[in-house]
Design an enzyme around this catalytic site. Structure first.
Site, PDB file in Angstrom:
ATOM      1  CG  HIS A  74      -0.333  -0.039   2.537  1.00  0.00           C
ATOM      2  ND1 HIS A  74       0.035   1.101   3.227  1.00  0.00           N
ATOM      3  CD2 HIS A  74      -0.012  -1.069   3.355  1.00  0.00           C
ATOM      4  CE1 HIS A  74       0.549   0.771   4.401  1.00  0.00           C
ATOM      5  NE2 HIS A  74       0.542  -0.542   4.505  1.00  0.00           N
ATOM      6  CG  ASP A  76      -3.025   3.703   2.232  1.00  0.00           C
ATOM      7  OD1 ASP A  76      -2.455   2.679   1.784  1.00  0.00           O
ATOM      8  OD2 ASP A  76      -3.933   3.653   3.081  1.00  0.00           O
ATOM      9  CG  ASP A 107       2.786   0.406   7.831  1.00  0.00           C
ATOM     10  OD1 ASP A 107       2.631  -0.369   6.871  1.00  0.00           O
ATOM     11  OD2 ASP A 107       1.897   0.630   8.668  1.00  0.00           O
ATOM     12  CD  GLU A 141      -3.009  -1.954   5.258  1.00  0.00           C
ATOM     13  OE1 GLU A 141      -3.052  -2.979   5.966  1.00  0.00           O
ATOM     14  OE2 GLU A 141      -2.584  -0.862   5.680  1.00  0.00           O
ATOM     15  CD  GLU A 142      -1.661   2.038   7.323  1.00  0.00           C
ATOM     16  OE1 GLU A 142      -2.435   1.626   8.212  1.00  0.00           O
ATOM     17  OE2 GLU A 142      -0.452   1.762   7.296  1.00  0.00           O
ATOM     18  CD  GLU A 170       1.056  -4.288   6.162  1.00  0.00           C
ATOM     19  OE1 GLU A 170       1.674  -3.569   6.981  1.00  0.00           O
ATOM     20  OE2 GLU A 170       0.077  -3.877   5.510  1.00  0.00           O
ATOM     21  CG  HIS A 356       0.441   3.224  12.344  1.00  0.00           C
ATOM     22  ND1 HIS A 356      -0.871   2.791  12.410  1.00  0.00           N
ATOM     23  CD2 HIS A 356       0.922   2.735  11.165  1.00  0.00           C
ATOM     24  CE1 HIS A 356      -1.160   2.086  11.325  1.00  0.00           C
ATOM     25  NE2 HIS A 356      -0.070   2.039  10.557  1.00  0.00           N
TER      26      HIS A 356
END
Length: 383
Positions: A74, A76, A107, A141-142, A170, A356
């Protein structure tokens, strides 16, 4: 600067907060087309939440009869949080203390860059490779993930596309690159329970019915319930409450209802239908007046030991000297969608301690080895 590091930095510069892609996939498409990939954009979602998806495939000499290895990722990223807490601009890749800082560094823009460069090297070395290679990339995805990978999977399924192996980039490593990969994930089942009562003055409880008091014994029973014992691949199923809301805000009013949000993280030892039935049985036994809305976030998936796990484990050990651990811990991923059309799905990427978070980063010393592991998987499965 290596090609992997340069591409990683280029991707980090793109402010691709879900569902924005901000040109990341265009960069990938340009490089993949140069390698002979057929690229297809699948855009989905409402006007105020447009999601960009990319499906790119390069057929090997065996064509559709050969094995197909897919990399899923991903572009995003999650929001930055308070900018003043970052030590550098989250969208200006910054080197400090041997680490590359930026939102998406771990990530999962490093993984995407690593696999792209691995494929570039692999195709140069094996222009007539036997198996096929594909990329499945999304910008959702997030977020809610309603218009991302799931839409690509639906399109591929409708056209009868067969996927044999899928590596998801991931960030799975813990202390060092390659010490853990994910060969499965638990399912997620959420419920919003509203227990009804009768609102009244708190001094006259006999004139009402307190839904908090009535719900409490049932909630205690749900919290104490043993849902299953797990199995050799998964820990026991977990039931947790996340929110309880009741009352008007006044301290002299018994509320008319209370709402409880809860979530199951469940293993292959249980089914959504079975868990739902047991919850309803407990609530009914306590004679509650209630409404319950369910949301299935994803079913569990598991890839037993086989060709993909062996290839990845071997490539990790050859590059890093680390014997990897197969694990199913952690949250959900897009693997829950891909597993519906692909029998072997495994996640592998850099350490995840900073994902994150403020000052997200990846250690620069892991970037080239990550790319080399990905190339090792290609060598073992589709050469």
């Amino acid at each position: 600067m290596t090609a992997t590091l340069a591409l990683t930095e280029d991707l980090i510069r793109r402010r691709s907060v879900t569902p924005a892609d901000e040109g990341c996939q265009a960069i990938l498409e340009t490089r993949l087309k140069a390698l002979g990939f057929d690229c297809e954009a699948l855009v989905s979602g409402p006007d105020d939440f447009r999601v960009t998806n990319l499906w790119a495939v390069r057929r090997g000499t065996q064509g559709k009869d050969g094995k197909l290895l897919v990399f899923a990722g991903h572009t995003d990223v999650v929001p930055t949080g308070p900018l003043e807490q970052w030590h550098s601009d989250p969208f200006a890749p910054t080197h400090r203390d041997g680490k590359l800082y930026g939102r998406g560094a771990a990530d999962m823009k490093t993984s995407i860059a690593g696999f792209v460069v691995a494929v570039e090297e692999f195709v140069k070395a094996h222009p007539a490779h036997a198996g096929s290679i594909a990329f499945l990339i999304t910008s959702d995805e997030e977020g809610p993930a309603h218009d991302g990978t799931i839409k690509v999977v639906e399109a591929l399924s409708a056209r009868g596309e067969r996927l044999d192996y899928c590596v998801i980039g991931e960030p799975t490593s813990v202390d060092t690159l390659g010490d853990m990969v994910k060969n499965g994930r638990r399912g997620s089942l959420s419920g919003k329970l509203t227990v009804k009562g009768i609102q009244c003055h708190i001094a006259y409880p006999h004139l009402g019915r307190n839904p908090i008091h009535e719900a409490a014994p049932a909630l205690a029973e749900l919290a104490a319930e043993v849902w299953d014992q797990g199995n050799e691949y998964f820990p026991p199923t977990s039931w947790q409450m996340s929110n309880i809301h009741g009352g008007t805000g006044a301290t002299n009013v018994i509320p008319g209802h209370v709402t409880i949000d809860f979530n199951f993280r469940f293993s292959t030892a249980s089914t959504p239908e079975g868990l739902k039935a047991r919850v309803h049985a407990i609530l009914d036994r306590h004679q509650l007046e209630y409404a319950l809305d369910w949301t299935l976030g994803g079913e569990p998936f598991l890839t037993p030991r086989g060709e993909l796990s062996d290839a990845l484990s071997s490539a990790i050990e050859a590059e890093t000297g680390v014997k990897t651990e197969l694990s199913t811990t952690g949250g959900t991923s897009d693997g829950r969608f891909i597993a519906k059309i692909c029998p072997q799905v495994i996640e592998f990427g850099p350490p995840n301690a900073s994902i994150h978070k403020i000052d997200e980063h990846v250690e620069v010393r892991f970037i080239e080895p990550l790319k080399n592991v990905y190339r090792g998987v290609l060598e073992r499965l589709v050469a």
